[in-house]
Design an enzyme around this catalytic site. Structure first.
Site, short mmCIF file in Angstrom:
data_model
loop_
_atom_site.label_atom_id
_atom_site.label_comp_id
_atom_site.label_asym_id
_atom_site.label_seq_id
_atom_site.Cartn_x
_atom_site.Cartn_y
_atom_site.Cartn_z
N LYS A 1 -32.08 -4.99 19.33
CA LYS A 1 -31.90 -3.94 20.34
C LYS A 1 -30.75 -3.06 19.91
O LYS A 1 -29.60 -3.50 19.84
CB LYS A 1 -31.63 -4.55 21.71
N LYS B 1 -36.30 -2.71 19.69
CA LYS B 1 -36.12 -1.69 20.73
C LYS B 1 -35.01 -0.73 20.30
O LYS B 1 -33.93 -1.19 19.92
CB LYS B 1 -35.74 -2.36 22.05
#
Length: 340
Positions: A214, A267
């Site tokens: 992330k 992400k």
């Protein structure tokens, strides 16, 4: 006046023959119609590949559309159930829930309240749509009054002090009936902490979808409006990843796999297609990618102004994420795509 046929130099005749020979191979034959293109299409995105994110608010809050994310709403439990029914009818088989609590504090204690909005939504969805796989985002940022993803000690997020709280949150969601918990906080060791907590509670069937890579991205702005989770000071760069690093991303994913993650995630998606591809080549676990709020909002804003064909760009974006190697795509486009 009698004319004679025009003759060409021998080298021109040779070139013409060579070109004609080359054109026995015509890739355009496979593009002549939509039926033929569909027959040979290499990458196909199915509704079953998509995970639909939903924002759940307390029942005393209004059902309102999020300003920077057209078509995305703050849902009370009853509306979350309706959205799940709509999604399931369209062929979608999984949702990912984010919660906005009635009250916030320094440690995000509302996140493990058994009557919290996410817990209530999980129970209601499982009653109404038992076939739907329900995933719950595990993080403290929506629940803390400072907006960070963990406990603050001396002005910074204390990694180890946060782990026990994330485990409590994950257990609460699992007790409510979640099929997967999805830690998005990026604390070191949180997958192992959650896995041990679930196993110790005899919840070995509950899976973990880890936000493994992330990145600290500028594409999260609309989400922070939706989740009301903008940090009140500083930023998240001490725990979310530097966008420049791919080797570090692979190391983060490897650690999560070792700690017991069942699925791993990259992400955002669009600026990190190379990371998705590298993950696909390295790991055998299912790979998820999050087509995040900023990516969604850009398409909606440009389509609203007539600058792009929104549905076509949506299809192209989701195809590119799948082509890069993602098995699963978390996207706000899920129902729109499935109904297109």
């Amino acid at each position: 006046m009698k004319t004679t046929p025009k003759s060409f130099p021998s080298h021109q005749r040779t070139q013409s023959s060579a070109a004609q020979a080359d054109l026995t191979k015509r890739p355009r034959r496979l593009r002549r119609s939509e039926s033929i293109r569909a027959l040979v299409r290499e990458t196909v995105v199915r509704p079953e590949d998509l995970i639909y994110p939903l924002f759940v608010v307390p029942d005393n809050r209004p059902h309102v559309e999020i300003g920077s994310m057209p078509g995305v709403w703050h849902n009370r439990v009853r509306e979350a159930v309706d959205e799940c029914l709509r999604a399931h009818d369209a062929g979608i088989r999984a949702v990912l829930l984010f919660g906005l609590p009635a009250q916030k504090d320094a440690i995000g204690s509302s996140s493990w309240d058994p009557s919290g909005p996410v817990q209530a939504a999980i129970e209601a969805i499982k009653r109404a749509v038992p076939q739907m796989a329900v995933m719950a985002d595990v993080c403290l940022c929506e629940y803390t009054d400072h907006g960070h993803c963990g406990v603050i000690v001396d002005g910074d997020v204390d990694n180890d002090a946060t782990l026990a709280l994330l485990a409590k949150q994950a257990l609460s969601f699992a007790n409510a009936g979640a099929d997967f918990v999805a830690p998005s906080d990026m604390m070191d060791g949180r997958v192992a902490a959650i896995r041990h907590a679930l196993d110790d509670a005899n919840m070995t069937a509950v899976g973990i979808l880890a936000y493994s890579a992330k990145f600290a991205s500028g594409f999260y702005g609309p989400f922070r409006e939706a989740a009301e989770s903008t940090p009140q000071f500083g930023d998240r760069r001490t725990y979310q990843m530097d966008p420049a690093n791919i080797r570090e991303a692979l190391r983060e994913m490897e650690l999560d796999v070792e700690e017991g993650a069942d699925m791993i995630m990259v992400k955002p998606a669009l600026s990190y297609l190379d990371v998705i591809r590298a993950a696909r080549e390295r790991f055998d676990l299912p790979i998820a990618a999050y087509n995040v709020s900023g990516e969604y909002a850009m398409v909606k804003a440009a389509a609203e102004r007539g600058w792009i064909d929104g549905p076509r760009v949506m299809q192209e974006i989701l195809t590119s994420i799948k082509r890069a190697g993602a098995d699963l795509i978390i996207t706000y486009f899920a129902v729109e795509f499935a109904n297109s």
